[in-house]
Motif scaffolding. Structure first.
Motif, PDB file in Angstrom:
ATOM      1  N   GLU A   1       0.827  -1.211   0.000  1.00 58.45           N
ATOM      2  CA  GLU A   1       0.000   0.000   0.000  1.00 58.45           C
ATOM      3  C   GLU A   1       0.860   1.259   0.000  1.00 58.45           C
ATOM      4  O   GLU A   1       0.540   2.247  -0.658  1.00 58.45           O
ATOM      5  CB  GLU A   1      -0.930  -0.008   1.210  1.00 58.45           C
ATOM      6  CG  GLU A   1      -2.019  -1.080   1.136  1.00 58.45           C
ATOM      7  CD  GLU A   1      -2.820  -1.168   2.427  1.00 58.45           C
ATOM      8  OE1 GLU A   1      -2.566  -0.353   3.333  1.00 58.45           O
ATOM      9  OE2 GLU A   1      -3.683  -2.052   2.525  1.00 58.45           O
ATOM     10  N   ALA A   2       1.979   1.198   0.733  1.00 59.55           N
ATOM     11  CA  ALA A   2       2.863   2.363   0.783  1.00 59.55           C
ATOM     12  C   ALA A   2       3.530   2.625  -0.559  1.00 59.55           C
ATOM     13  O   ALA A   2       3.894   3.767  -0.866  1.00 59.55           O
ATOM     14  CB  ALA A   2       3.921   2.171   1.870  1.00 59.55           C
ATOM     15  N   LEU A   3       3.680   1.578  -1.367  1.00 50.80           N
ATOM     16  CA  LEU A   3       4.341   1.732  -2.664  1.00 50.80           C
ATOM     17  C   LEU A   3       3.370   2.023  -3.794  1.00 50.80           C
ATOM     18  O   LEU A   3       3.788   2.186  -4.942  1.00 50.80           O
ATOM     19  CB  LEU A   3       5.128   0.453  -2.988  1.00 50.80           C
ATOM     20  CG  LEU A   3       6.354   0.178  -2.114  1.00 50.80           C
ATOM     21  CD1 LEU A   3       6.934  -1.190  -2.417  1.00 50.80           C
ATOM     22  CD2 LEU A   3       7.410   1.249  -2.335  1.00 50.80           C
ATOM     23  N   MET A   4       2.081   2.079  -3.485  1.00 52.06           N
ATOM     24  CA  MET A   4       1.091   2.424  -4.506  1.00 52.06           C
ATOM     25  C   MET A   4       1.262   3.885  -4.921  1.00 52.06           C
ATOM     26  O   MET A   4       1.714   4.726  -4.150  1.00 52.06           O
ATOM     27  CB  MET A   4      -0.325   2.190  -3.982  1.00 52.06           C
ATOM     28  CG  MET A   4      -0.684   0.712  -3.821  1.00 52.06           C
ATOM     29  SD  MET A   4      -2.366   0.448  -3.242  1.00 52.06           S
ATOM     30  CE  MET A   4      -3.301   1.052  -4.649  1.00 52.06           C
TER      31      MET A   4
ATOM     32  N   ASP B   1       6.753  -0.814 -10.157  1.00 47.67           N
ATOM     33  CA  ASP B   1       5.701  -1.696 -10.648  1.00 47.67           C
ATOM     34  C   ASP B   1       5.349  -2.705  -9.558  1.00 47.67           C
ATOM     35  O   ASP B   1       6.082  -3.664  -9.318  1.00 47.67           O
ATOM     36  CB  ASP B   1       6.180  -2.416 -11.907  1.00 47.67           C
ATOM     37  CG  ASP B   1       5.099  -3.307 -12.503  1.00 47.67           C
ATOM     38  OD1 ASP B   1       3.940  -3.207 -12.059  1.00 47.67           O
ATOM     39  OD2 ASP B   1       5.419  -4.102 -13.403  1.00 47.67           O
ATOM     40  N   ILE B   2       4.228  -2.477  -8.902  1.00 53.01           N
ATOM     41  CA  ILE B   2       3.836  -3.335  -7.781  1.00 53.01           C
ATOM     42  C   ILE B   2       3.528  -4.749  -8.247  1.00 53.01           C
ATOM     43  O   ILE B   2       3.795  -5.726  -7.547  1.00 53.01           O
ATOM     44  CB  ILE B   2       2.615  -2.730  -7.049  1.00 53.01           C
ATOM     45  CG1 ILE B   2       2.974  -1.358  -6.480  1.00 53.01           C
ATOM     46  CG2 ILE B   2       2.148  -3.644  -5.923  1.00 53.01           C
ATOM     47  CD1 ILE B   2       1.847  -0.686  -5.771  1.00 53.01           C
ATOM     48  N   ASP B   3       2.994  -4.883  -9.470  1.00 52.39           N
ATOM     49  CA  ASP B   3       2.633  -6.209  -9.961  1.00 52.39           C
ATOM     50  C   ASP B   3       3.841  -7.130 -10.094  1.00 52.39           C
ATOM     51  O   ASP B   3       3.718  -8.352 -10.048  1.00 52.39           O
ATOM     52  CB  ASP B   3       1.938  -6.095 -11.320  1.00 52.39           C
ATOM     53  CG  ASP B   3       0.611  -5.355 -11.213  1.00 52.39           C
ATOM     54  OD1 ASP B   3       0.031  -5.380 -10.105  1.00 52.39           O
ATOM     55  OD2 ASP B   3       0.166  -4.759 -12.203  1.00 52.39           O
ATOM     56  N   SER B   4       5.012  -6.552 -10.300  1.00 51.98           N
ATOM     57  CA  SER B   4       6.211  -7.369 -10.486  1.00 51.98           C
ATOM     58  C   SER B   4       6.872  -7.757  -9.176  1.00 51.98           C
ATOM     59  O   SER B   4       7.854  -8.490  -9.166  1.00 51.98           O
ATOM     60  CB  SER B   4       7.228  -6.606 -11.350  1.00 51.98           C
ATOM     61  OG  SER B   4       7.685  -5.454 -10.671  1.00 51.98           O
ATOM     62  N   LEU B   5       6.355  -7.249  -8.055  1.00 54.86           N
ATOM     63  CA  LEU B   5       6.987  -7.490  -6.761  1.00 54.86           C
ATOM     64  C   LEU B   5       6.417  -8.728  -6.090  1.00 54.86           C
ATOM     65  O   LEU B   5       5.207  -8.971  -6.134  1.00 54.86           O
ATOM     66  CB  LEU B   5       6.808  -6.281  -5.846  1.00 54.86           C
ATOM     67  CG  LEU B   5       7.469  -4.969  -6.297  1.00 54.86           C
ATOM     68  CD1 LEU B   5       7.167  -3.862  -5.300  1.00 54.86           C
ATOM     69  CD2 LEU B   5       8.961  -5.143  -6.431  1.00 54.86           C
ATOM     70  N   GLU B   6       7.301  -9.481  -5.469  1.00 57.54           N
ATOM     71  CA  GLU B   6       6.921 -10.607  -4.623  1.00 57.54           C
ATOM     72  C   GLU B   6       7.404 -10.329  -3.203  1.00 57.54           C
ATOM     73  O   GLU B   6       8.130  -9.360  -2.956  1.00 57.54           O
ATOM     74  CB  GLU B   6       7.551 -11.908  -5.139  1.00 57.54           C
ATOM     75  CG  GLU B   6       7.187 -12.257  -6.577  1.00 57.54           C
ATOM     76  CD  GLU B   6       5.721 -12.657  -6.727  1.00 57.54           C
ATOM     77  OE1 GLU B   6       5.109 -12.986  -5.695  1.00 57.54           O
ATOM     78  OE2 GLU B   6       5.214 -12.649  -7.857  1.00 57.54           O
ATOM     79  N   ALA B   7       6.986 -11.177  -2.262  1.00 60.44           N
ATOM     80  CA  ALA B   7       7.387 -10.960  -0.868  1.00 60.44           C
ATOM     81  C   ALA B   7       8.898 -11.035  -0.696  1.00 60.44           C
ATOM     82  O   ALA B   7       9.479 -10.391   0.166  1.00 60.44           O
ATOM     83  CB  ALA B   7       6.701 -11.979   0.046  1.00 60.44           C
ATOM     84  N   HIS B   8       9.558 -11.832  -1.567  1.00 59.75           N
ATOM     85  CA  HIS B   8      11.004 -11.985  -1.461  1.00 59.75           C
ATOM     86  C   HIS B   8      11.766 -11.051  -2.392  1.00 59.75           C
ATOM     87  O   HIS B   8      12.978 -11.168  -2.533  1.00 59.75           O
ATOM     88  CB  HIS B   8      11.393 -13.436  -1.777  1.00 59.75           C
ATOM     89  CG  HIS B   8      10.959 -13.881  -3.144  1.00 59.75           C
ATOM     90  ND1 HIS B   8       9.725 -14.442  -3.371  1.00 59.75           N
ATOM     91  CD2 HIS B   8      11.577 -13.832  -4.346  1.00 59.75           C
ATOM     92  CE1 HIS B   8       9.603 -14.720  -4.652  1.00 59.75           C
ATOM     93  NE2 HIS B   8      10.719 -14.358  -5.275  1.00 59.75           N
ATOM     94  N   SER B   9      11.062 -10.132  -3.047  1.00 66.48           N
ATOM     95  CA  SER B   9      11.725  -9.194  -3.953  1.00 66.48           C
ATOM     96  C   SER B   9      12.547  -8.185  -3.165  1.00 66.48           C
ATOM     97  O   SER B   9      12.103  -7.667  -2.128  1.00 66.48           O
ATOM     98  CB  SER B   9      10.696  -8.459  -4.810  1.00 66.48           C
ATOM     99  OG  SER B   9       9.973  -9.367  -5.608  1.00 66.48           O
ATOM    100  N   CYS B  10      13.738  -7.882  -3.657  1.00 68.44           N
ATOM    101  CA  CYS B  10      14.601  -6.896  -3.006  1.00 68.44           C
ATOM    102  C   CYS B  10      14.184  -5.491  -3.416  1.00 68.44           C
ATOM    103  O   CYS B  10      13.802  -5.256  -4.566  1.00 68.44           O
ATOM    104  CB  CYS B  10      16.068  -7.129  -3.379  1.00 68.44           C
ATOM    105  SG  CYS B  10      16.715  -8.712  -2.805  1.00 68.44           S
ATOM    106  N   LEU B  11      14.231  -4.558  -2.482  1.00 71.02           N
ATOM    107  CA  LEU B  11      13.853  -3.174  -2.733  1.00 71.02           C
ATOM    108  C   LEU B  11      15.083  -2.296  -2.848  1.00 71.02           C
ATOM    109  O   LEU B  11      16.055  -2.474  -2.111  1.00 71.02           O
ATOM    110  CB  LEU B  11      12.957  -2.652  -1.605  1.00 71.02           C
ATOM    111  CG  LEU B  11      11.558  -3.262  -1.499  1.00 71.02           C
ATOM    112  CD1 LEU B  11      10.861  -2.758  -0.248  1.00 71.02           C
ATOM    113  CD2 LEU B  11      10.719  -2.918  -2.725  1.00 71.02           C
ATOM    114  N   ASP B  12      15.023  -1.337  -3.776  1.00 74.50           N
ATOM    115  CA  ASP B  12      16.098  -0.362  -3.876  1.00 74.50           C
ATOM    116  C   ASP B  12      16.040   0.580  -2.683  1.00 74.50           C
ATOM    117  O   ASP B  12      15.017   0.685  -1.981  1.00 74.50           O
ATOM    118  CB  ASP B  12      15.970   0.432  -5.173  1.00 74.50           C
ATOM    119  CG  ASP B  12      16.231  -0.438  -6.391  1.00 74.50           C
ATOM    120  OD1 ASP B  12      16.863  -1.492  -6.203  1.00 74.50           O
ATOM    121  OD2 ASP B  12      15.811  -0.067  -7.498  1.00 74.50           O
ATOM    122  N   GLU B  13      17.127   1.299  -2.491  1.00 77.17           N
ATOM    123  CA  GLU B  13      17.236   2.207  -1.346  1.00 77.17           C
ATOM    124  C   GLU B  13      16.137   3.263  -1.341  1.00 77.17           C
ATOM    125  O   GLU B  13      15.553   3.567  -0.302  1.00 77.17           O
ATOM    126  CB  GLU B  13      18.613   2.878  -1.381  1.00 77.17           C
ATOM    127  CG  GLU B  13      18.859   3.839  -0.239  1.00 77.17           C
ATOM    128  CD  GLU B  13      20.236   4.465  -0.321  1.00 77.17           C
ATOM    129  OE1 GLU B  13      20.443   5.504   0.320  1.00 77.17           O
ATOM    130  OE2 GLU B  13      21.108   3.915  -1.024  1.00 77.17           O
TER     131      GLU B  13
END
Length: 680
Positions: free
Chosen positions: A115-118, A123-135
């Motif tokens: 929700e915070a990244l909306m 691209d939220i659709d490409s993210l999974e729970a184990h996806s790494c986030l940039d700084e």
């Protein structure tokens, strides 16, 4: 606060009116009896008009106390709100953090991070729970949560004290005493090394060895008629045991290089020379099979000149002895040459203090557990000594010589079998004696800790590389889908995932047919290592990938069968057994168990198994016959040389020219053969 007090006042007013009404009812009843209702009414009316908390002292006190409490509570609430705005909750984050890790650090669920990244560029659709986030996205989520960001460094364990055991400093020359030489027999396969030792120690080792070749490092103490003793290391001459020969050269004082007079310098002969040079060990040349008619000893000496092995006959310092291991000719001359060289080297050792030595071979015995063959290099080994070697330790409970006879102590240069190891050390490990069992455990724990630290560094490096790859993939995905409408983007991703699943299924089928998972079991550590070294030369992964699932020392176990079933692999055993129960279990699970007693037979079997995984090749075989042949208008079966004939073809675009040859052939599928050449 005013609203709360007003509510309380209304409540108290209601309660007081109810109490007054109840009192009025009682007074009316009393007036009816006493006929004084008219005189009581004005009193009640007056009391009803008076504010109850002005007439009731208890209610007034309660109300004032309540006002005080509400005021203090509101002051505390205001102070806590002011304090919370000044000190936000800290969230510890790090580079490469995943969505799941960030949510856990914030004590939120994963959906909160989504929700915070909306409404952001990601691209939220490409993210999974184990996806790494940039700084930048980590900062964005923490900021929206109203929390304070704290970057953490890689957590490092507290620096541990080095508990390792090391060799002692060099001993005082006054403490050194003469010792027997340790001699290594090296040379090419089938040049007579084991037969030579067999004559020296008068045993039948060669007759007992499968295939007539030595397949382990054997350590033997040979007593000569003159009283001198020589410890021999019988290293295998086969190409598969290059690493084992290298270890033999590192613990030896003298190398006896055996070269067959009728065969000359071969590949393993050259390797043996190089091992001796690397270890800076002097060489004695034993030219064997001189009893044969085709023997050419002088030719051998000349061939060795190319490898800087210069015999005394040619002005060098290498002693050359012409022998026949089969008949025993000149063997005493070889022994005397060895003793003479040992005297020149002035070999000495310190027989006192903690033991130092080297593991020559290790294996697991069914009745004794882990067993090692070792050479003692310093100190005197006795029963009850506490030893460490590699990541294992032992309290010596039994020692025996090369004949299996129990001995009570082992001095420098003596070969000895040691029983009492907690785990199986590796061949080549350094043996050191320590003062106690706790000290031995501390050494082993430290060495395991050091290995874990090295592995962690390697893992971190791999993780960092994977993270960069993931970030690059995400960046490409953002560039690809950035300008699309969300519906169009979702449909395209659905199509790609569907195609990817199909490709993955197809790739898995191809991978299963083009991969050979293997499990290697050997009787001793050195044999397993030799097989592993051969597998390291495998260079045909483009044809069929060779995967090592597991390797170990000992007989084939149920666990090996289960692993082979899981990975659809093959079990190769060298000088080990597989019981009837294990064989039946493997047959039931469709697992192949292939047992061998000669190493190059095992490798040949492995080559055949690899070849069976390759697709067949199609070859064209001329067969020279037709279905239809005419001479003029007549159908005939034979056309002689010089006669003309007519052929009918279904292809219209084929044009014949003068001089063309017509060949009839058939296509046959021929099993392919792996291109891997292990070197023998």
């Amino acid at each position: 606060m005013n609203q709360k007090i007003l509510k309380l006042e209304n409540l108290l007013r209601f309660h007081t009116v109810f109490r007054q009404l109840h009192s009025l009812r009682q007074r009316r009843m009393l007036a009816q009896w006493n006929h004084v209702f008219s005189s009581a009414y004005p009193v009640w009316t007056a009391q009803l008009c008076i504010r109850p908390w002005q007439t009731d002292p208890l209610i007034g006190v309660v109300l004032s106390q309540y006002r005080l409490l509400v005021t203090k509570k509101e002051e505390r609430s205001q102070k806590s709100q002011l304090f919370s705005t000044k000190s936000k909750k800290e969230v510890e984050v790090w580079i490469g953090m995943t969505i799941e890790e960030l949510a856990r650090a914030m004590k939120k669920d994963v959906d909160y991070v989504y929700e915070a990244l909306m409404n952001t560029a990601i691209d939220i659709d490409s993210l999974e729970a184990h996806s790494c986030l940039d700084e930048v996205w980590i900062k964005e989520v923490v900021k929206k949560a109203g929390m304070k960001l704290k970057w953490s460094k890689l957590k490092q364990d507290k620096v541990r004290e080095n508990k390792d055991a090391v060799r002692r400093p060099q001993a005082d020359p006054a403490l050194l005493t003469p010792r027997s030489p340790v001699v290594t027999i090296m040379g090419h396969v089938d040049h007579g090394k084991t037969t030579l030792l067999d004559k020296l120690r008068k045993t039948q080792v060669a007759a007992m060895e499968a295939g007539g070749i030595t397949q382990h490092i054997g350590a033997f103490l040979v007593s000569l008629p003159s009283g001198e003793k020589i410890t021999f290391l019988d290293t295998p001459g086969h190409a598969a045991f290059s690493a084992m020969r290298a270890r033999g050269a590192q613990v030896t004082d003298i190398v006896v290089l055996v070269v067959a007079a009728d065969d000359g310098v071969m590949k393993q002969t050259v390797e043996s020379i190089q091992h001796a040079k690397d270890a800076q060990v002097p060489v004695i040349l034993a030219i064997n099979k001189c009893d044969k008619a085709e023997a050419e000893p002088e030719k051998v000496k000349k061939e060795l000149l190319a490898y800087d092995v210069v015999c005394e006959d040619y002005g060098g310092d290498v002693q050359a002895v012409h022998i026949s291991a089969l008949t025993g000719d000149n063997l005493m001359a070889l022994a005397e040459a060895t003793i003479a060289l040992a005297e020149m080297l002035e070999l000495k050792a310190d027989p006192t203090g903690p033991v130092e030595g080297t593991v020559i071979e290790s294996f697991t015995d069914k009745g004794r557990g882990p067993v090692t063959t070792a050479i003692i290099q310093r100190g005197t080994l006795r029963k009850g000594s506490i030893l460490v070697a590699g990541k294992s330790w032992a309290k010596v409970r039994l020692m025996f010589d090369e004949n299996g006879k129990t001995i009570h102590e082992a001095c420098p240069s003596m070969p000895v079998g040691i029983v009492g190891w907690r785990d199986l050390p590796s061949a080549g490990d350094e043996i050191l004696e320590v003062e106690s069992e706790p000290r031995a455990r501390a050494v082993v724990d430290w060495r395991k800790y050091e290995r874990e630290q090295e592995k962690n560094k390697e893992d971190l490096k791999i993780i960092e590389e994977k993270r960069k790859e993931h970030q690059e993939a995400q960046q490409k995905a953002r560039e690809k889908y950035g300008n699309m409408h969300w519906k169009e983007r979702s449909f395209l991703k659905y199509q790609e995932k569907k195609e990817q699943r199909h490709l993955q299924s197809k790739e898995k089928e191809e991978r299963d047919s083009h991969v050979l998972p293997v499990i290697i079991k050997g009787d001793v550590d050195g044999s397993v290592e030799a097989i592993m070294n051969i597998m390291d030369t495998y260079d045909a992964s483009h044809e069929c990938k060779l995967e090592l699932v597991h390797f170990g020392v000992g007989d084939v176990s149920e666990n090996d069968v289960n692993l082979a079933e899981t990975f659809r692999g093959v079990i190769y055993g060298f000088n080990v057994n597989a019981g009837n129960v294990i064989q039946k279990s493997a047959a039931k699970k469709g697992v192949k168990i292939k047992l061998h007693k000669i190493i190059y037979h095992l490798i040949e079997d492995l080559q055949e198994e690899l070849s069976s995984r390759l697709p067949c090749t199609v070859e064209e075989h001329p067969i020279g016959s037709l279905t239809s042949l005419k001479h003029h208008k007549d159908d005939i079966s034979v056309i002689k040389t010089g006669m003309d004939c007519g052929l009918s073809l279904s292809e219209e675009k084929i044009e014949f020219k003068v001089g063309d040859e017509i060949v009839c052939y058939e296509e046959k599928e021929v099993p392919a053969k792996t291109s891997w050449d292990p070197g023998f």
